[in-house]
Design a protein around this motif. Structure first.
Motif, PDB file in Angstrom:
ATOM      1  N   PRO A 177       0.834  -1.416   0.070  1.00 44.93           N
ATOM      2  CA  PRO A 177      -0.076  -0.059  -0.154  1.00 44.93           C
ATOM      3  C   PRO A 177       0.882   1.478  -0.122  1.00 44.93           C
ATOM      4  O   PRO A 177       0.292   2.263  -0.457  1.00 44.93           O
ATOM      5  CB  PRO A 177      -0.861  -0.298   1.303  1.00 44.93           C
ATOM      6  CG  PRO A 177      -0.181  -1.247   2.210  1.00 44.93           C
ATOM      7  CD  PRO A 177       0.437  -2.150   1.253  1.00 44.93           C
ATOM      8  N   ALA A 178       2.180   1.181   0.503  1.00 43.65           N
ATOM      9  CA  ALA A 178       3.146   2.404   0.448  1.00 43.65           C
ATOM     10  C   ALA A 178       3.806   2.532  -0.856  1.00 43.65           C
ATOM     11  O   ALA A 178       4.886   2.140  -0.948  1.00 43.65           O
ATOM     12  CB  ALA A 178       4.141   2.087   1.618  1.00 43.65           C
ATOM     13  N   GLY A 179       2.821   2.958  -2.224  1.00 44.39           N
ATOM     14  CA  GLY A 179       3.505   2.936  -3.230  1.00 44.39           C
ATOM     15  C   GLY A 179       4.165   1.923  -3.922  1.00 44.39           C
ATOM     16  O   GLY A 179       5.231   1.996  -4.727  1.00 44.39           O
ATOM     17  N   ASN A 180       3.702   0.538  -3.618  1.00 50.93           N
ATOM     18  CA  ASN A 180       4.453  -0.585  -4.038  1.00 50.93           C
ATOM     19  C   ASN A 180       5.918  -0.624  -3.416  1.00 50.93           C
ATOM     20  O   ASN A 180       6.831  -1.012  -4.372  1.00 50.93           O
ATOM     21  CB  ASN A 180       4.553  -0.807  -5.531  1.00 50.93           C
ATOM     22  CG  ASN A 180       3.001  -1.539  -5.959  1.00 50.93           C
ATOM     23  OD1 ASN A 180       2.432  -2.280  -5.085  1.00 50.93           O
ATOM     24  ND2 ASN A 180       2.548  -1.282  -6.907  1.00 50.93           N
ATOM     25  N   SER A 181       6.387   0.023  -2.493  1.00 51.11           N
ATOM     26  CA  SER A 181       7.761  -0.100  -1.671  1.00 51.11           C
ATOM     27  C   SER A 181       7.821  -1.482  -1.311  1.00 51.11           C
ATOM     28  O   SER A 181       6.865  -2.343  -1.316  1.00 51.11           O
ATOM     29  CB  SER A 181       7.998   0.955  -0.775  1.00 51.11           C
ATOM     30  OG  SER A 181       7.036   0.617   0.364  1.00 51.11           O
ATOM     31  N   LEU A 182       9.165  -1.912  -1.303  1.00 47.88           N
ATOM     32  CA  LEU A 182       9.610  -3.011  -0.798  1.00 47.88           C
ATOM     33  C   LEU A 182      10.428  -3.286   0.341  1.00 47.88           C
ATOM     34  O   LEU A 182      11.509  -3.011   0.456  1.00 47.88           O
ATOM     35  CB  LEU A 182      10.469  -3.789  -2.300  1.00 47.88           C
ATOM     36  CG  LEU A 182       9.652  -3.967  -3.366  1.00 47.88           C
ATOM     37  CD1 LEU A 182      10.828  -4.255  -4.580  1.00 47.88           C
ATOM     38  CD2 LEU A 182       8.700  -5.100  -3.010  1.00 47.88           C
ATOM     39  N   PRO A 183       9.608  -3.979   1.418  1.00 45.44           N
ATOM     40  CA  PRO A 183      10.400  -4.422   2.568  1.00 45.44           C
ATOM     41  C   PRO A 183      11.348  -5.628   2.463  1.00 45.44           C
ATOM     42  O   PRO A 183      11.009  -6.227   1.540  1.00 45.44           O
ATOM     43  CB  PRO A 183       9.306  -4.615   3.652  1.00 45.44           C
ATOM     44  CG  PRO A 183       8.174  -4.867   2.696  1.00 45.44           C
ATOM     45  CD  PRO A 183       8.287  -4.229   1.573  1.00 45.44           C
ATOM     46  N   SER A 184      11.997  -6.030   3.284  1.00 42.76           N
ATOM     47  CA  SER A 184      12.795  -7.046   3.127  1.00 42.76           C
ATOM     48  C   SER A 184      11.993  -8.504   3.162  1.00 42.76           C
ATOM     49  O   SER A 184      12.252  -9.183   2.250  1.00 42.76           O
ATOM     50  CB  SER A 184      14.027  -7.373   4.398  1.00 42.76           C
ATOM     51  OG  SER A 184      13.188  -7.251   5.584  1.00 42.76           O
ATOM     52  N   SER A 185      10.986  -8.532   3.899  1.00 44.30           N
ATOM     53  CA  SER A 185      10.189  -9.595   3.827  1.00 44.30           C
ATOM     54  C   SER A 185       9.576  -9.784   2.358  1.00 44.30           C
ATOM     55  O   SER A 185       9.512 -11.208   1.648  1.00 44.30           O
ATOM     56  CB  SER A 185       8.906  -9.597   4.759  1.00 44.30           C
ATOM     57  OG  SER A 185       8.138  -8.384   4.424  1.00 44.30           O
ATOM     58  N   MET A 186       9.230  -8.779   1.901  1.00 44.21           N
ATOM     59  CA  MET A 186       8.427  -9.056   0.347  1.00 44.21           C
ATOM     60  C   MET A 186       9.644  -9.350  -0.694  1.00 44.21           C
ATOM     61  O   MET A 186       9.658 -10.012  -1.783  1.00 44.21           O
ATOM     62  CB  MET A 186       7.840  -7.644  -0.248  1.00 44.21           C
ATOM     63  CG  MET A 186       6.390  -7.616   0.359  1.00 44.21           C
ATOM     64  SD  MET A 186       5.707  -6.170   0.347  1.00 44.21           S
ATOM     65  CE  MET A 186       5.356  -6.577  -1.661  1.00 44.21           C
ATOM     66  N   LEU A 187      10.855  -8.816  -0.610  1.00 44.46           N
ATOM     67  CA  LEU A 187      12.250  -9.054  -1.304  1.00 44.46           C
ATOM     68  C   LEU A 187      12.489 -10.761  -1.227  1.00 44.46           C
ATOM     69  O   LEU A 187      12.667 -11.180  -2.289  1.00 44.46           O
ATOM     70  CB  LEU A 187      13.359  -8.299  -0.945  1.00 44.46           C
ATOM     71  CG  LEU A 187      13.093  -6.873  -1.318  1.00 44.46           C
ATOM     72  CD1 LEU A 187      14.388  -5.967  -0.767  1.00 44.46           C
ATOM     73  CD2 LEU A 187      13.433  -6.463  -2.908  1.00 44.46           C
ATOM     74  N   ARG A 188      12.335 -11.023   0.059  1.00 42.02           N
ATOM     75  CA  ARG A 188      12.468 -12.566   0.162  1.00 42.02           C
ATOM     76  C   ARG A 188      11.626 -13.331  -0.524  1.00 42.02           C
ATOM     77  O   ARG A 188      12.004 -14.375  -1.334  1.00 42.02           O
ATOM     78  CB  ARG A 188      12.582 -13.049   1.703  1.00 42.02           C
ATOM     79  CG  ARG A 188      13.865 -12.465   2.502  1.00 42.02           C
ATOM     80  CD  ARG A 188      14.022 -13.212   3.672  1.00 42.02           C
ATOM     81  NE  ARG A 188      12.903 -12.955   4.730  1.00 42.02           N
ATOM     82  CZ  ARG A 188      12.962 -11.896   5.513  1.00 42.02           C
ATOM     83  NH1 ARG A 188      13.797 -11.076   5.505  1.00 42.02           N
ATOM     84  NH2 ARG A 188      11.929 -11.466   6.056  1.00 42.02           N
ATOM     85  N   GLU A 189      10.404 -12.848  -0.496  1.00 46.86           N
ATOM     86  CA  GLU A 189       9.174 -13.765  -1.156  1.00 46.86           C
ATOM     87  C   GLU A 189       9.564 -13.517  -2.720  1.00 46.86           C
ATOM     88  O   GLU A 189       9.241 -14.622  -3.460  1.00 46.86           O
ATOM     89  CB  GLU A 189       7.887 -13.115  -0.964  1.00 46.86           C
ATOM     90  CG  GLU A 189       7.656 -13.274   0.729  1.00 46.86           C
ATOM     91  CD  GLU A 189       6.081 -12.915   0.866  1.00 46.86           C
ATOM     92  OE1 GLU A 189       5.206 -13.346   0.213  1.00 46.86           O
ATOM     93  OE2 GLU A 189       6.013 -11.964   1.695  1.00 46.86           O
ATOM     94  N   LEU A 190       9.821 -12.408  -3.258  1.00 50.66           N
ATOM     95  CA  LEU A 190      10.064 -12.363  -4.711  1.00 50.66           C
ATOM     96  C   LEU A 190      11.488 -13.084  -5.282  1.00 50.66           C
ATOM     97  O   LEU A 190      10.992 -14.100  -6.159  1.00 50.66           O
ATOM     98  CB  LEU A 190      10.317 -10.931  -5.229  1.00 50.66           C
ATOM     99  CG  LEU A 190       9.083  -9.821  -5.287  1.00 50.66           C
ATOM    100  CD1 LEU A 190       9.612  -8.430  -5.396  1.00 50.66           C
ATOM    101  CD2 LEU A 190       8.299 -10.415  -6.278  1.00 50.66           C
TER     102      LEU A 190
END
Length: 251
Positions: free
Chosen positions: A21-34
């Protein structure tokens, strides 16, 4: 909506979609998932093509999560965070499938790195880009090699040294960051899926051999990108960066 990374497979085409929701910014948890999503798909024989996209209809990707950047307290945390981008780029580089980027809106920082790590990238006339890291007190160290591979060192230098300047989608197209510019998201979806479906008709081994050629001379990225992550990890601890992020968060 809650942040997510989703993968779907249909007719030999995999779609990897992320949203925050924050402009499709990427926290570390989402980077790991990607990174994990691309690694899993690398070992999935029924997938010939991967499409990378993000949710929503505004920004494609706002880059690193400022909420997480401001919480980094030591070099180990800093390197680990920026290694998240390194891991995603390397996972995309190593995937045997051709990766198509669907860039529907603006891309900042790490978002440009993701776009440039695709093998063929579609944008729209709204897909402007900005490499803002220097203004934050760090630099585009991790994503730099991916951007240079697509756009060349001169274009990378121009973006890196003008961190407050938005480059138009047309500029990005001219530099090779986007291979095609759609007039709107309807055309973007049509063109993206048309290419993806066409590619599924080709010999997967031939596509893999082509991809290896596309990514020649990048075998050292397994070492290079983590080294670059350490540089960013050090700089994010600086007083300059901490002060900038606090001012940005308080706006």
């Amino acid at each position: 909506m809650q942040p997510y990374v989703r993968t779907s497979i249909k007719e030999r085409i995999a779609e990897v979609e992320f949203f925050h929701p924050a402009g499709n910014s990427l926290p570390s948890s989402m980077l790991r998932e990607l990174a994990d999503a691309f690694k899993r798909l690398s070992n999935t024989d029924e997938v010939s093509v991967i499409v990378l996209r993000s949710g929503g209809d505004k920004a494609f990707c706002g880059g690193a999560s400022f909420d997480e950047l401001i919480q980094i307290e030591d070099l180990e945390q800093g390197k680990a965070f920026f290694s998240g981008f390194a891991n995603v780029i390397n996972a995309m580089r190593k995937a045997p499938q051709v990766i198509i980027g669907r860039i529907h809106g603006k891309a900042v920082g790490g978002g440009i790195g993701l776009a440039c790590s695709c093998d063929y990238t579609f944008g729209t006339t709204h897909s402007h880009i900005k490499l803002s890291e220097l203004a934050v007190g760090i630099g585009p160290f991790v994503v730099g090699p991916a951007i240079e591979r697509k756009a060349g060192k001169a274009a990378f230098s121009e973006m890196a040294l003008e961190p407050a300047v938005w480059k138009s989608a047309e500029w990005a197209h001219q530099k090779g960051i986007y291979q095609y510019l759609a007039k709107d998201q309807t055309e973007l979806d049509e063109k993206t899926m048309a290419l993806a479906m066409q590619l599924t008709e080709y010999n997967p081994q031939a596509l893999y051999e082509l991809k290896k050629i596309f990514w020649q001379n990048t075998d050292d990225w397994d070492v290079l990108l983590p080294q670059r992550a350490e540089i960013s990890g050090k700089l994010v601890l600086s007083d300059f960066t901490k002060s900038f992020i606090k001012k940005f968060k308080n706006k």
